[in-house]
Motif scaffolding. Structure first.
Motif, PDB file in Angstrom:
ATOM      1  N   ALA A   1       0.821  -1.217   0.000  1.00 41.91           N
ATOM      2  CA  ALA A   1       0.000   0.000   0.000  1.00 41.91           C
ATOM      3  C   ALA A   1       0.853   1.264   0.000  1.00 41.91           C
ATOM      4  N   GLN A   2       1.929   1.263   0.777  1.00 42.99           N
ATOM      5  CA  GLN A   2       2.767   2.457   0.883  1.00 42.99           C
ATOM      6  C   GLN A   2       3.482   2.760  -0.424  1.00 42.99           C
ATOM      7  N   LEU A   3       3.778   1.725  -1.210  1.00 41.69           N
ATOM      8  CA  LEU A   3       4.496   1.910  -2.470  1.00 41.69           C
ATOM      9  C   LEU A   3       3.559   2.198  -3.632  1.00 41.69           C
ATOM     10  N   ARG A   4       2.303   1.803  -3.501  1.00 39.47           N
ATOM     11  CA  ARG A   4       1.359   1.962  -4.614  1.00 39.47           C
ATOM     12  C   ARG A   4       1.084   3.422  -4.936  1.00 39.47           C
ATOM     13  N   VAL A   5       1.143   4.286  -3.936  1.00 41.70           N
ATOM     14  CA  VAL A   5       0.874   5.708  -4.167  1.00 41.70           C
ATOM     15  C   VAL A   5       1.842   6.270  -5.193  1.00 41.70           C
ATOM     16  N   ILE A   6       3.105   5.890  -5.092  1.00 39.01           N
ATOM     17  CA  ILE A   6       4.141   6.424  -5.965  1.00 39.01           C
ATOM     18  C   ILE A   6       4.008   5.872  -7.378  1.00 39.01           C
ATOM     19  N   PHE A   7       3.575   4.605  -7.481  1.00 43.90           N
ATOM     20  CA  PHE A   7       3.524   3.959  -8.790  1.00 43.90           C
ATOM     21  C   PHE A   7       2.119   3.897  -9.372  1.00 43.90           C
ATOM     22  N   ALA A   8       1.217   4.693  -8.826  1.00 41.53           N
ATOM     23  CA  ALA A   8      -0.130   4.839  -9.379  1.00 41.53           C
ATOM     24  C   ALA A   8      -0.778   3.491  -9.641  1.00 41.53           C
ATOM     25  N   SER A   9      -0.685   2.577  -8.691  1.00 41.38           N
ATOM     26  CA  SER A   9      -1.266   1.251  -8.857  1.00 41.38           C
ATOM     27  C   SER A   9      -2.379   1.048  -7.844  1.00 41.38           C
ATOM     28  N   ASN A  10      -3.220   0.043  -8.112  1.00 44.19           N
ATOM     29  CA  ASN A  10      -4.343  -0.236  -7.234  1.00 44.19           C
ATOM     30  C   ASN A  10      -4.519  -1.741  -7.106  1.00 44.19           C
ATOM     31  N   ARG A  11      -4.599  -2.214  -5.893  1.00 48.54           N
ATOM     32  CA  ARG A  11      -4.641  -3.649  -5.594  1.00 48.54           C
ATOM     33  C   ARG A  11      -5.805  -4.340  -6.283  1.00 48.54           C
ATOM     34  N   GLY A  12      -5.519  -5.438  -6.993  1.00 51.21           N
ATOM     35  CA  GLY A  12      -6.550  -6.288  -7.563  1.00 51.21           C
ATOM     36  C   GLY A  12      -7.258  -5.740  -8.781  1.00 51.21           C
ATOM     37  N   THR A  13      -6.715  -4.684  -9.402  1.00 49.33           N
ATOM     38  CA  THR A  13      -7.329  -4.091 -10.586  1.00 49.33           C
ATOM     39  C   THR A  13      -6.382  -4.200 -11.781  1.00 49.33           C
ATOM     40  N   LEU A  14      -6.840  -3.696 -12.934  1.00 42.84           N
ATOM     41  CA  LEU A  14      -5.978  -3.674 -14.111  1.00 42.84           C
ATOM     42  C   LEU A  14      -4.708  -2.871 -13.858  1.00 42.84           C
ATOM     43  N   MET A  15      -4.777  -1.935 -12.911  1.00 43.41           N
ATOM     44  CA  MET A  15      -3.618  -1.119 -12.559  1.00 43.41           C
ATOM     45  C   MET A  15      -2.859  -1.709 -11.376  1.00 43.41           C
ATOM     46  N   GLU A  16      -2.848  -3.033 -11.296  1.00 43.06           N
ATOM     47  CA  GLU A  16      -2.109  -3.726 -10.236  1.00 43.06           C
ATOM     48  C   GLU A  16      -0.632  -3.340 -10.257  1.00 43.06           C
ATOM     49  N   LEU A  17      -0.048  -3.252 -11.440  1.00 39.07           N
ATOM     50  CA  LEU A  17       1.379  -2.925 -11.562  1.00 39.07           C
ATOM     51  C   LEU A  17       1.611  -1.436 -11.749  1.00 39.07           C
ATOM     52  N   GLY A  18       0.590  -0.691 -12.168  1.00 37.40           N
ATOM     53  CA  GLY A  18       0.720   0.751 -12.354  1.00 37.40           C
ATOM     54  C   GLY A  18       1.819   1.106 -13.350  1.00 37.40           C
ATOM     55  N   ILE A  19       2.577   2.119 -12.991  1.00 35.13           N
ATOM     56  CA  ILE A  19       3.660   2.581 -13.865  1.00 35.13           C
ATOM     57  C   ILE A  19       4.997   1.968 -13.447  1.00 35.13           C
ATOM     58  N   GLY A  20       4.964   1.026 -12.501  1.00 35.27           N
ATOM     59  CA  GLY A  20       6.193   0.427 -11.991  1.00 35.27           C
ATOM     60  C   GLY A  20       7.108  -0.149 -13.065  1.00 35.27           C
ATOM     61  N   PRO A  21       6.588  -1.016 -13.975  1.00 38.96           N
ATOM     62  CA  PRO A  21       7.462  -1.577 -15.008  1.00 38.96           C
ATOM     63  C   PRO A  21       8.058  -0.528 -15.933  1.00 38.96           C
ATOM     64  N   ILE A  22       7.295   0.519 -16.256  1.00 32.66           N
ATOM     65  CA  ILE A  22       7.798   1.566 -17.148  1.00 32.66           C
ATOM     66  C   ILE A  22       8.925   2.342 -16.478  1.00 32.66           C
ATOM     67  N   VAL A  23       8.716   2.711 -15.218  1.00 33.94           N
ATOM     68  CA  VAL A  23       9.739   3.457 -14.478  1.00 33.94           C
ATOM     69  C   VAL A  23      10.989   2.601 -14.286  1.00 33.94           C
ATOM     70  N   THR A  24      10.792   1.324 -13.956  1.00 36.57           N
ATOM     71  CA  THR A  24      11.940   0.427 -13.746  1.00 36.57           C
ATOM     72  C   THR A  24      12.720   0.226 -15.034  1.00 36.57           C
ATOM     73  N   ALA A  25      12.009   0.041 -16.152  1.00 32.86           N
ATOM     74  CA  ALA A  25      12.675  -0.125 -17.448  1.00 32.86           C
ATOM     75  C   ALA A  25      13.477   1.122 -17.801  1.00 32.86           C
ATOM     76  N   GLY A  26      12.890   2.290 -17.580  1.00 30.03           N
ATOM     77  CA  GLY A  26      13.606   3.536 -17.844  1.00 30.03           C
ATOM     78  C   GLY A  26      14.832   3.678 -16.969  1.00 30.03           C
ATOM     79  N   LEU A  27      14.697   3.279 -15.690  1.00 31.28           N
ATOM     80  CA  LEU A  27      15.827   3.356 -14.756  1.00 31.28           C
ATOM     81  C   LEU A  27      16.978   2.466 -15.225  1.00 31.28           C
ATOM     82  N   ILE A  28      16.667   1.245 -15.626  1.00 30.58           N
ATOM     83  CA  ILE A  28      17.710   0.316 -16.066  1.00 30.58           C
ATOM     84  C   ILE A  28      18.438   0.837 -17.297  1.00 30.58           C
ATOM     85  N   LEU A  29      17.670   1.270 -18.297  1.00 23.60           N
ATOM     86  CA  LEU A  29      18.290   1.734 -19.538  1.00 23.60           C
ATOM     87  C   LEU A  29      19.070   3.024 -19.336  1.00 23.60           C
TER      88      LEU A  29
END
Length: 476
Positions: free
Chosen positions: A62-90
């Motif tokens: 719950a504390q991390l979901r605010v930052i990654f615009a995600s919501n438990r059990g919905t289509l936005m379960e992952l939010g923007i996390g994968p996009i931000v992580t991919a950008g960070l790696i590259l």
């Protein structure tokens, strides 16, 4: 030219979904329309439940979901996390010259974008599989193959939609960035929920649910003011939210201004501002993305190996993250993951002072590190800025018109301001979490910066719409 690594993505880029740039001038009102439509689609997706997933009141992320615009059990379960992580790696790979990429070259920039898309989709799939294997949706054996495949496809599809919505705005159809817009919307939702949620039992909003609990005797006046170890909204958290907003707005305006003149017109003088938050809030986004992935993947490792029959194997994986199910839900109680998540609320900080100090120290170090890293990756270093000033016909009074003296002067300020800004960002985010602010310290920090960016963007767009001659000056 692009390095061999980026060249791999050239054929892949042709089949990836893409939003084309507008071939005509998009009016200001039309940009507002597309921006609003993107936001509405995102908010709708945060309310659509995943097929095959049972609802759950407890959310360990719950504390991390605010930052990654995600919501438990919905289509936005992952939010923007994968996009931000991919950008960070590259970005880190490009900044450390592991991959060769010249962002001034359109071909390299296009390949870098294609690589970001591939990494985003790939990480969406990886995180979706990890969520399933971790038991977040129930025991894997109980779900069945059809449900598992359905969950996986839903999350990948939602990730692609989020990626395209972000691209729609960035390509010029809308205003700003979809990622920024989603973060701001997520923080706003969380703040409103923390204030007015009618739920009770210590998790309701301060002015509705918590007041009902206070009247019913479920919580004391002290708990309403200070909060509880459950991390429910408190009066101190509400006051801290307002104070942190004001502090961040003030810090946003602190800058060092260097006098510059235009070589073509001797009488023209101006100033080049170097903001205290020189690299904006990007360091805290990267740090949060890193911490979130540490938390998530250590939980995955613990669920599979933490209770191994081998004491050595179990002990090894518990170093990275030790979790407990004693309360009926998975909670982090030790290991590295325990120290990269903030103890939210005054009482939790008092109960775990070592964890609070460790978290703050780690956060500040990584914010400072990512600040310096982004300085070079983002083309904000003294050398790049000196080149930009020279190409614009600018020079510093009293010095000959050359890149070297400008670069030497900028080196006195930019690296120092960058590190100092990263430290300040880390301190604000950390202490805000300790006070239990609504929307989390990092969330408020990001939202204020995003609101300020949107304000500047709206003013520029309106000025360009009303006075077309300004478009060349504004760089549009």
């Amino acid at each position: 030219m692009a390095g061999r690594f980026l060249s791999i993505f050239k054929p892949i880029g042709r089949i990836l979904p893409e939003i084309k740039k507008p071939t005509r001038k998009v009016s200001f009102n039309e940009k507002i329309f597309w921006t609003a439509l993107v936001l509405i689609i995102f908010l709708v997706m945060t309310e659509i439940p995943l097929y095959g997933v049972a609802s759950s009141e407890f959310d360990q992320f719950a504390q991390l979901r605010v930052i990654f615009a995600s919501n438990r059990g919905t289509l936005m379960e992952l939010g923007i996390g994968p996009i931000v992580t991919a950008g960070l790696i590259l970005q880190l790979l490009a900044g450390s010259s592991i991959i060769k990429c010249d962002m001034s070259n359109p071909e390299d920039r296009g390949l870098f974008t294609s690589a970001s898309k591939v990494f985003s989709i790939g990480l969406t799939g990886v995180q979706a599989v990890a969520y399933i294997l971790s038991g977040m949706y129930g025991h894997v054996g109980d779900l069945g193959v059809i449900v598992i495949v359905a969950i996986l496809l839903q999350l990948i599809f939602a990730g692609i939609i989020v990626m395209l919505l972000d691209e729609l705005l960035q390509k010029g159809w809308g205003l700003g960035s979809g990622i920024s817009l989603f973060i701001m919307a997520g923080v706003a939702q969380n703040i409103l929920w923390s204030m007015f949620s009618p739920a009770s039992g210590g998790v309701g909003g301060l002015f509705v649910g918590a007041l009902n609990d206070l009247r019913n005797g479920s919580i004391t006046l002290y708990e309403w003011v200070v909060g509880t170890t459950r991390g429910n909204p408190s009066l101190i958290g509400f006051i801290a939210t307002i104070v942190v907003f004001i502090i961040i707005i003030y810090v946003q305006g602190i800058r060092v201004e260097l006098p510059i003149t235009y070589a073509g017109y001797k009488g023209f003088r101006s100033r080049y501002p170097i903001k205290l938050l020189y690299v904006s809030n990007l360091p805290v986004i990267f740090a949060s993305a890193l911490f979130a992935n540490v938390y998530f993947f250590t939980q995955l490792l613990w669920s599979n190996f933490g209770n191994s029959s081998s004491t050595l194997v179990s002990w090894f994986f518990r170093i990275f993250g030790n979790y407990s199910t004693a309360s009926g839900s998975v909670q982090c109680v030790g290991g590295l993951a325990h120290y990269v998540t903030a103890p939210s609320g005054v009482l939790n900080v008092v109960a775990e002072p070592v964890r609070a100090v460790a978290y703050l120290g780690i956060l500040i170090v990584f914010c400072a590190f990512f600040s310096l890293t982004w300085l070079e990756i983002g083309g904000l270093g003294p050398n790049k800025v000196a080149q930009q000033l020279m190409s614009s016909g600018m020079q510093i009074p009293g010095y000959r018109r050359s890149e070297r003296p400008i670069e030497q002067i900028l080196k006195r300020y930019i690296p120092v301001v960058t590190v100092l800004g990263g430290i300040i960002v880390g301190l604000i985010a950390g202490f805000a979490d300790f006070l239990g602010v609504f929307g989390s310290g990092t969330g408020i920090l990001l939202s204020v910066g995003i609101i300020y960016q949107y304000y500047e963007l709206l003013m520029r767009e309106r000025a360009a719409e009303m006075f077309p001659a300004f478009k060349r000056i504004l760089g549009d």
